[in-house]
Motif scaffolding. Structure first.
Motif, PDB file in Angstrom:
ATOM      1  N   ASN A  35      48.648  15.491 -18.230  1.00  0.00           N
ATOM      2  CA  ASN A  35      47.565  14.650 -17.719  1.00  0.00           C
ATOM      3  C   ASN A  35      46.277  15.435 -17.510  1.00  0.00           C
ATOM      4  OD1 ASN A  35      48.630  12.049 -17.711  1.00  0.00           O
ATOM      5  ND2 ASN A  35      49.772  12.426 -15.833  1.00  0.00           N
ATOM      6  N   ILE A  79      42.277   3.679 -20.027  1.00  0.00           N
ATOM      7  CA  ILE A  79      42.670   4.297 -18.758  1.00  0.00           C
ATOM      8  C   ILE A  79      42.734   5.817 -18.897  1.00  0.00           C
ATOM      9  CG2 ILE A  79      44.584   4.519 -17.101  1.00  0.00           C
ATOM     10  CD1 ILE A  79      45.034   1.491 -17.497  1.00  0.00           C
ATOM     11  N   THR A 131      47.099   0.950  -9.301  1.00  0.00           N
ATOM     12  CA  THR A 131      48.368   0.556  -9.922  1.00  0.00           C
ATOM     13  C   THR A 131      48.335   0.786 -11.426  1.00  0.00           C
ATOM     14  OG1 THR A 131      48.253  -1.260  -8.342  1.00  0.00           O
ATOM     15  CG2 THR A 131      50.075  -1.296  -9.907  1.00  0.00           C
ATOM     16  N   LEU A 132      47.257   0.322 -12.072  1.00  0.00           N
ATOM     17  CA  LEU A 132      47.164   0.440 -13.527  1.00  0.00           C
ATOM     18  C   LEU A 132      47.210   1.899 -13.972  1.00  0.00           C
ATOM     19  CD1 LEU A 132      44.373  -2.178 -14.279  1.00  0.00           C
ATOM     20  CD2 LEU A 132      46.679  -2.226 -15.219  1.00  0.00           C
ATOM     21  N   CYS A 133      46.446   2.735 -13.272  1.00  0.00           N
ATOM     22  CA  CYS A 133      46.398   4.146 -13.664  1.00  0.00           C
ATOM     23  C   CYS A 133      47.746   4.808 -13.442  1.00  0.00           C
ATOM     24  CB  CYS A 133      45.316   4.893 -12.890  1.00  0.00           C
ATOM     25  SG  CYS A 133      43.657   4.384 -13.352  1.00  0.00           S
ATOM     26  N   ARG A 134      48.366   4.494 -12.303  1.00  0.00           N
ATOM     27  CA  ARG A 134      49.668   5.110 -12.022  1.00  0.00           C
ATOM     28  C   ARG A 134      50.689   4.719 -13.087  1.00  0.00           C
ATOM     29  NH1 ARG A 134      50.663   4.452  -6.599  1.00  0.00           N
ATOM     30  NH2 ARG A 134      50.906   2.246  -6.947  1.00  0.00           N
ATOM     31  N   GLU A 135      50.779   3.403 -13.357  1.00  0.00           N
ATOM     32  CA  GLU A 135      51.766   2.940 -14.330  1.00  0.00           C
ATOM     33  C   GLU A 135      51.519   3.564 -15.698  1.00  0.00           C
ATOM     34  OE1 GLU A 135      54.288   0.647 -13.718  1.00  0.00           O
ATOM     35  OE2 GLU A 135      53.774   0.685 -11.589  1.00  0.00           O
ATOM     36  N   THR A 136      50.263   3.663 -16.076  1.00  0.00           N
ATOM     37  CA  THR A 136      49.944   4.197 -17.396  1.00  0.00           C
ATOM     38  C   THR A 136      50.254   5.689 -17.484  1.00  0.00           C
ATOM     39  OG1 THR A 136      48.165   2.601 -17.595  1.00  0.00           O
ATOM     40  CG2 THR A 136      48.094   4.455 -19.101  1.00  0.00           C
ATOM     41  N   LEU A 137      49.804   6.434 -16.493  1.00  0.00           N
ATOM     42  CA  LEU A 137      49.980   7.887 -16.565  1.00  0.00           C
ATOM     43  C   LEU A 137      51.421   8.320 -16.314  1.00  0.00           C
ATOM     44  CD1 LEU A 137      46.882   7.708 -16.653  1.00  0.00           C
ATOM     45  CD2 LEU A 137      46.822   9.780 -15.319  1.00  0.00           C
ATOM     46  N   ASN A 138      52.180   7.449 -15.649  1.00  0.00           N
ATOM     47  CA  ASN A 138      53.588   7.788 -15.415  1.00  0.00           C
ATOM     48  C   ASN A 138      54.475   7.518 -16.614  1.00  0.00           C
ATOM     49  OD1 ASN A 138      53.906   9.040 -12.984  1.00  0.00           O
ATOM     50  ND2 ASN A 138      53.914   7.141 -11.813  1.00  0.00           N
ATOM     51  N   VAL A 187      49.286   9.358  -8.839  1.00  0.00           N
ATOM     52  CA  VAL A 187      50.183   9.313  -9.998  1.00  0.00           C
ATOM     53  C   VAL A 187      51.546   9.898  -9.642  1.00  0.00           C
ATOM     54  CG1 VAL A 187      50.527   9.971 -12.408  1.00  0.00           C
ATOM     55  CG2 VAL A 187      48.237   9.349 -11.600  1.00  0.00           C
ATOM     56  N   LEU A 241      49.327  -3.778 -19.513  1.00  0.00           N
ATOM     57  CA  LEU A 241      49.730  -2.395 -19.274  1.00  0.00           C
ATOM     58  C   LEU A 241      50.260  -1.683 -20.507  1.00  0.00           C
ATOM     59  CD1 LEU A 241      51.497  -1.975 -15.854  1.00  0.00           C
ATOM     60  CD2 LEU A 241      49.681  -0.604 -16.843  1.00  0.00           C
TER      61      LEU A 241
END
Lengths: 82, 209
Positions: free
Chosen positions: B45, B141, A49-56, B161, B132
């Motif tokens: 990315n 991250i 979740t953290l990685c997805r939210e950050t990279l998105n 992602v 976040l």
């Protein structure tokens, strides 16, 4: 009774919900007796979740957007000339 | 994504491809509108650099316009777009200095002979949402994802992602479903370990105050 190693190997399919009922049940029995594996499951899920939210959060910066717009205009002009 | 939504997207894609192949210039804008954010985000990315990601996005759009007639519709159009984006990003990466590769195996969980976990596992998953938008967390991250080996990173970016299905990722990368799953699992384990170091320290500092 499954061990921690098997438990972690099964995490992916467990989260996807693609384990058989029996395997799911033995995994849940393992969780009941193994707090470290619950901690592992929770942090494994949080990581995604953290990685997805950050990279998105990536957006095209305005200057890049402008460059791309003029690039497109140029391409269209060239194409129309042909 | 719902089934109807998927079907609609597929129809839009197919119409767009037909327009492009017929030489309709207006289709350029539609393509850009539909894909440029995805192309930019994926290349950014992978490359972590605005100028490089901009170059790749332009290159990919250009390839889509020029090579549209070589697209045969054997896979989904979007898979073709992702593949071109990946190729173009990798070309760019290879032209740069290579970062030393980290071995993913060192960061996978370790077990004793009875199959029990050897390290102490802390549950830092609570309240991480509030971190976040914290710059330091974002940095940690991004850095962790940056350290992933290429093979695992690309699967992680497309599946977790971008949110593509396992099947679609397999189609784009020409991998079997078990191979996609295994790389994704390894990527998540690697990232979990990397983030654990940071969040465990964060929590223990918070406890000290």
């Amino acid at each position: 009774m499954i061990c921690c190693k098997e438990c972690i190997d099964l995490l992916y399919d467990y989260i996807e919900g693609s384990l058989s009922q029996d395997t799911s049940k033995s995994l849940e029995e393992h969780f009941e007796e193994c707090p470290p594996c619950i901690a592992f499951l929770n942090t494994y899920k949080s990581t995604t979740t953290l990685c997805r939210e950050t990279l998105n959060q990536i957006k095209i910066p305005d200057e890049v957007r402008h460059t791309l717009q003029s690039f497109l205009k140029e391409q269209k002009k060239q194409k129309e000339k042909k | 994504m719902s089934f109807t939504q998927q079907k609609e997207d597929k129809e839009i894609e197919e119409a767009l491809v037909r327009d492009l192949q017929a030489g309709d210039v207006e289709a350029y804008d539609k393509i850009a509108e539909l894909y440029q954010k995805k192309i930019y985000a994926l290349s950014f990315n992978l490359l972590r650099n605005q100028m490089d990601a901009q170059d790749v996005t332009q290159e990919v759009l250009l390839t889509l316009f020029r090579k549209i007639n070589t697209f045969q519709g054997k896979s989904a159009f979007s898979s073709w777009v992702y593949r071109i984006t990946l190729n173009s990003s990798y070309m760019k990466l290879r032209s740069k200095k290579k970062e030393p590769n980290v071995s993913i195996d060192e960061l996978l969980p370790s077990f004793n002979s009875a199959g029990f976990q050897q390290e102490k596992i802390q549950d830092w998953s609570e309240n991480t949402e509030s971190l976040l938008f914290d710059n330091e967390t974002r940095e940690v991250i991004n850095k962790a994802v940056g350290l992933l080996p290429e093979k695992e990173k690309v699967v992680f970016l497309l599946r977790d992602v971008e949110g593509l299905s396992t099947e679609k990722v397999g189609e784009i990368l020409d991998l079997t479903i078990p191979a996609v799953k295994s790389r994704l699992h390894r990527a998540r384990l690697f990232l979990r370990k990397k983030l654990s170091g940071y969040f465990e320290e964060y929590n223990s500092q918070k406890g000290d105050i």
